[in-house]
Design an enzyme around this catalytic site. Structure first.
Site, short mmCIF file in Angstrom:
data_model
loop_
_atom_site.label_atom_id
_atom_site.label_comp_id
_atom_site.label_asym_id
_atom_site.label_seq_id
_atom_site.Cartn_x
_atom_site.Cartn_y
_atom_site.Cartn_z
N THR A 1 7.43 33.60 30.65
CA THR A 1 7.69 34.27 29.36
C THR A 1 8.17 32.60 28.32
O THR A 1 7.48 32.17 27.33
CB THR A 1 8.33 35.29 28.72
N GLU B 1 14.28 43.26 27.89
CA GLU B 1 13.44 42.00 27.82
C GLU B 1 14.11 41.45 26.49
O GLU B 1 13.83 40.20 27.43
CB GLU B 1 12.61 42.69 26.90
#
Length: 293
Positions: free
Chosen positions: A173, A122
């Site tokens: 993001t 991630e």
């Protein structure tokens, strides 16, 4: 030996729980089939994602091998069911699927180690290791992150139905985090603490109307709305249609709403998006299980 793993999408932040709250949903999900191989290889289908070293599922699997000081390889066949840059924990789910698939292949059952490898994946995808996506995708249900290092997680027994609306807009993001200020007004922080605390109680009591009212945020949403100029209008339409509340999932653009007439809410929001010249889709979902083999 072949291992199949499914890792679900997630609703991160869940209103006032910025970087803390997360909930797995039953669909969509990423699926991997992992098998022994003499090197590391990834074959992907579904939504387009990088192959090779930049693939998050493969990177997380390789990371686990390195953590265990194991040489060898594996082949991953990834069926990418979660749209990238959607706000639904796409990279987190791929990271979980890759790490868990590798762990099952190697006979490893250490949750902490698997999660650490997934969070490295991630981090590669978004610049930070966000456990509020990775953890609920791994464990399922509704999770609360007390701390990242050491990783401490609490679980809330919540069973919710909701509707996800996903417009054809991409919000990376990293871009959504860059727009956030390093400091926020004290009154906004206090308001979020109050809402987050109350939300946990409402979830335990199953009080849908209160949960909906608390799907708000003073820390990230006021700034991220610059990337989603349509949000206030969509929120107004959702509430008028009977939604108890609506929030941005993760960094967006996906939205999550709760109420009684979920199909009507989803359909109305999609129609409003189309009026604004934006294609969108919706689906009814519920609290989901974690990654499974």
């Amino acid at each position: 030996m072949r291992i199949k793993v499914r890792a679900p999408a997630t609703i991160a932040n869940f209103g006032p729980g910025f970087d803390v709250f997360g909930m797995a949903i039953d669909k969509p999900f990423d699926e991997v089939v992992v098998e022994e191989f003499n090197e590391f290889e990834i074959i992907s289908s579904g939504y387009p994602v990088p192959n090779g070293e930049d693939n998050i599922a493969l990177f997380s699997a390789k990371t686990l091998f390195k953590m265990l000081n194991i040489e060898g390889g594996l082949r991953i066949k990834l069926k990418k069911g979660i749209r990238p840059k959607s706000g639904l924990g796409s990279s987190g789910a791929s990271a979980v699927a890759g790490a868990l698939g590798a762990a099952k292949l190697l006979g490893v059952s250490n949750d902490e180690l698997i999660l650490k490898a997934a969070m490295k994946g991630e981090e590669k995808a978004s610049g930070e290791p966000h456990p509020d996506n990775v953890v609920p995708s791994y464990y399922g249900g509704f999770t609360v992150i007390e701390s990242k290092s050491p990783l401490r997680v609490h679980f809330v027994d919540a069973k919710l139905r909701g509707v996800v609306v996903l417009p054809e807009v991409e919000i990376p993001t990293a871009k959504a985090r860059k727009i956030l200020p390093s400091m926020v007004p004290l009154k906004d922080a206090v308001k979020n603490i109050a809402m987050a605390s109350s939300l946990i109680l409402a979830l335990k009591e199953g009080d849908l109307e209160t949960i909906g009212r608390l799907l708000d945020d003073n820390l990230a949403l006021p700034y991220r709305k610059k990337l989603m100029p349509w949000f206030d209008e969509i929120r107004r339409v959702a509430l008028e249609t009977g939604a108890y509340g609506i929030t941005v999932s993760g960094s967006g653009p996906a939205l999550f709403a709760i109420g009684e007439n979920l199909k009507d809410i989803g359909k109305t929001i999609v129609e409003k998006f189309e009026e604004l010249g934006i294609k969108a889709e919706y689906w009814v979902t519920k609290t989901g299980r974690g990654a499974k083999t």
